[in-house]
Design an enzyme around this catalytic site. Structure first.
Site, PDB file in Angstrom:
ATOM      1  N   ASP A 256       9.248 -11.129   3.369  1.00 42.94           N
ATOM      2  CA  ASP A 256       7.988 -10.545   3.827  1.00 42.94           C
ATOM      3  C   ASP A 256       6.836 -11.185   3.074  1.00 42.94           C
ATOM      4  OD1 ASP A 256       6.344  -8.875   5.303  1.00 42.94           O
ATOM      5  OD2 ASP A 256       7.504  -7.082   4.864  1.00 42.94           O
TER       6      ASP A 256
ATOM      7  N   HIS B 109      -0.770 -14.732   6.722  1.00 41.66           N
ATOM      8  CA  HIS B 109      -0.365 -13.383   6.323  1.00 41.66           C
ATOM      9  C   HIS B 109       1.139 -13.253   6.113  1.00 41.66           C
ATOM     10  CE1 HIS B 109      -4.262 -11.279   6.926  1.00 41.66           C
ATOM     11  NE2 HIS B 109      -4.491 -12.292   7.738  1.00 41.66           N
TER      12      HIS B 109
END
Length: 456
Positions: A362, A155
């Site tokens: 991110d 993730h």
């Protein structure tokens, strides 16, 4: 064919952990078949390791959870996962703190999880492992004779090989990755970095982007995670979201609201973001009294010294900006550390004229997508988004910025503040259409279809 989800934390029925979109998506995936199993840590610690597994059933889904000992929590979770892998995978080699004993605990926990999970597996199960805490799990399962399909989804980002190779014993993690049938990442860049690293370290590249290691084909691909845009938009106009929206609008008195929502973490670029808002006020005096900035940053990993220093720096900067620019009836920066409900956040996003999402790195960043989903399509706000968020590849209609260039982010904020309504509507329409094309259900289905298509 039963789906088995394994994650560091299990979102038990009726727990607060189920509030996020990912937990809902995994739960729906487990319920789509005749049965499902969700296995992982229950969030509790004990004095010593235990093989006790708490099992409960909710409809079609069984939940099997275990506790960690305090020593395991310190080594596996706090140290190796979050002080070593987390900064390294976010390209922060300078903050990576490797500890040999912590790695031992990390591997021991994965071995124990594998042993307890293997005893509950069925021959036709498909296993889906979530995130960096559990990279060694497939290898541990294979050593126990598990031959079912095992997939892994990362993730968070994966750095270039030259950075990952700075980790002592990185070759062991390469072997761990190679035990999976399918590895999913958030972006094509992350998939390419991991593919290059494995090809350089131990595997043979195959056509189509797969790798071959010890007779096992490992597929790597990008599966960008999405949200449920219609569902989040409905939250923004439901009772709790509507109440927050109206309250904020009344308090703003026609001032523009810039909003940021992030866990308090150095990867989110919060200090540079606040300096960018300060730069807006310095470069454009006419913006003063016309705009306010609200940063919501729930506390994270308070036991880690780096995070405590980071929090103090952010608090001091908030005070400095308000002291320099604030007036008796205008406070430029509002900063809170509380967790807000998803419905409250939806109303907050809807009230904000500018969504400021500027992580320094991110994997995806779903705040950017939720901000767009919550907007009024007839009079929408503007998303200012870091080029280093995975979401930027899917959201080119946002104002894309370099978070390291504080002055340019300040200028982007002024551009967003002055943007004509017609341009805002056009950008929002394109962004929202993208959210619908690549939503949360599609992410889940495309990954599982690919995993089930691999050879067991």
């Amino acid at each position: 064919m039963r789906l088995v989800v394994v994650s560091n934390r299990v979102a038990l029925p009726d727990s607060s952990d189920r509030a996020g979109g990912l937990a809902v998506a995994l739960d729906e995936a487990l319920r789509e078949g005749s049965e499902g199993l969700w296995f992982g840590w229950n969030g509790e610690t004990s004095r010593r390791p235990s093989d006790s597994v708490h099992e409960q059933r909710h409809g079609k889904v069984s939940f099997a959870t275990v506790a960690l000992s305090r020593e395991e929590f310190a080594g596996y979770y706090e140290s190796y996962a979050n002080r070593c892998l987390w900064p390294l995978l976010h390209f922060r080699v300078d903050l990576t703190a490797y500890d040999e004993e912590a790695e031992h605990q990390y591997r021991a926990v994965n071995e124990r999880f594998a042993r307890l999970l293997a005893a509950r597996l069925r021959p036709d199960d498909v296993i889906w492992v979530q995130d960096y805490h559990l990279i060694p799990l497939a290898g541990a399962l294979r050593r126990l004779g598990v031959s079912q399909r095992i997939g892994f989804f990362l993730h968070i980002p994966f750095p270039p090989a030259a950075l990952f190779e700075t980790l002592p014993g990185h070759e062991r993690l390469a072997e761990d990755f190679a035990a999976y049938d399918l590895i999913g990442t958030q972006t094509e860049a992350d998939a390419a970095h991991l593919r290059d690293y494995l090809a350089k370290t131990l595997a043979v590249p195959l056509e189509g982007g797969s790798l071959l290691h010890r007779g096992r084909e490992v597929r790597l691909d990008a599966f960008p995670i999405g949200i449920d845009p219609a569902g989040f938009r409905a939250l923004a106009t439901a009772e709790e979201g509507e109440s927050e929206f109206l309250r904020l609008r009344a308090n703003l008195r026609d001032r523009a609201l810039v909003v940021g929502v992030d866990r308090l973490d150095y990867t989110k670029g919060l200090v540079r973001r606040m300096r960018a808002f300060e730069s807006l006020l310095a470069q454009f005096p006419e913006a003063r009294r016309q705009v306010e900035y609200l940063q919501v940053a729930p506390l994270s990993r308070e036991q880690v010294e780096d995070y405590r220093r980071f929090r103090l720096e952010l608090e001091q900067l908030t005070v400095k900006i308000n002291a320099q620019y604030g007036e008796t009836d205008w406070t430029p920066v509002h900063y809170i550390n509380r967790i807000l409900s998803r419905a409250t956040l939806a109303g907050l996003y809807r009230a904000a004229s500018i969504g400021l999402v500027t992580p320094i790195r991110d994997g995806m960043n779903l705040v950017a997508k939720e901000y767009v989903a919550a907007q009024d399509a007839d009079d929408p706000g503007v998303l200012v988004l870091s080029r280093f968020a995975g979401a930027s590849a899917q959201m080119p209609e946002a104002l894309l910025v370099n978070p390291y260039d504080v002055a340019s982010v300040g200028r982007a904020l002024e551009q967003a503040r002055q943007m004509p309504r017609a341009e805002r509507r056009a950008r929002h329409a394109a962004l929202y259409a993208g959210l619908c094309r690549q939503d949360l259900r599609g992410w889940r289905q495309s990954y599982l279809d690919s995993l089930r298509g691999t050879r067991a």
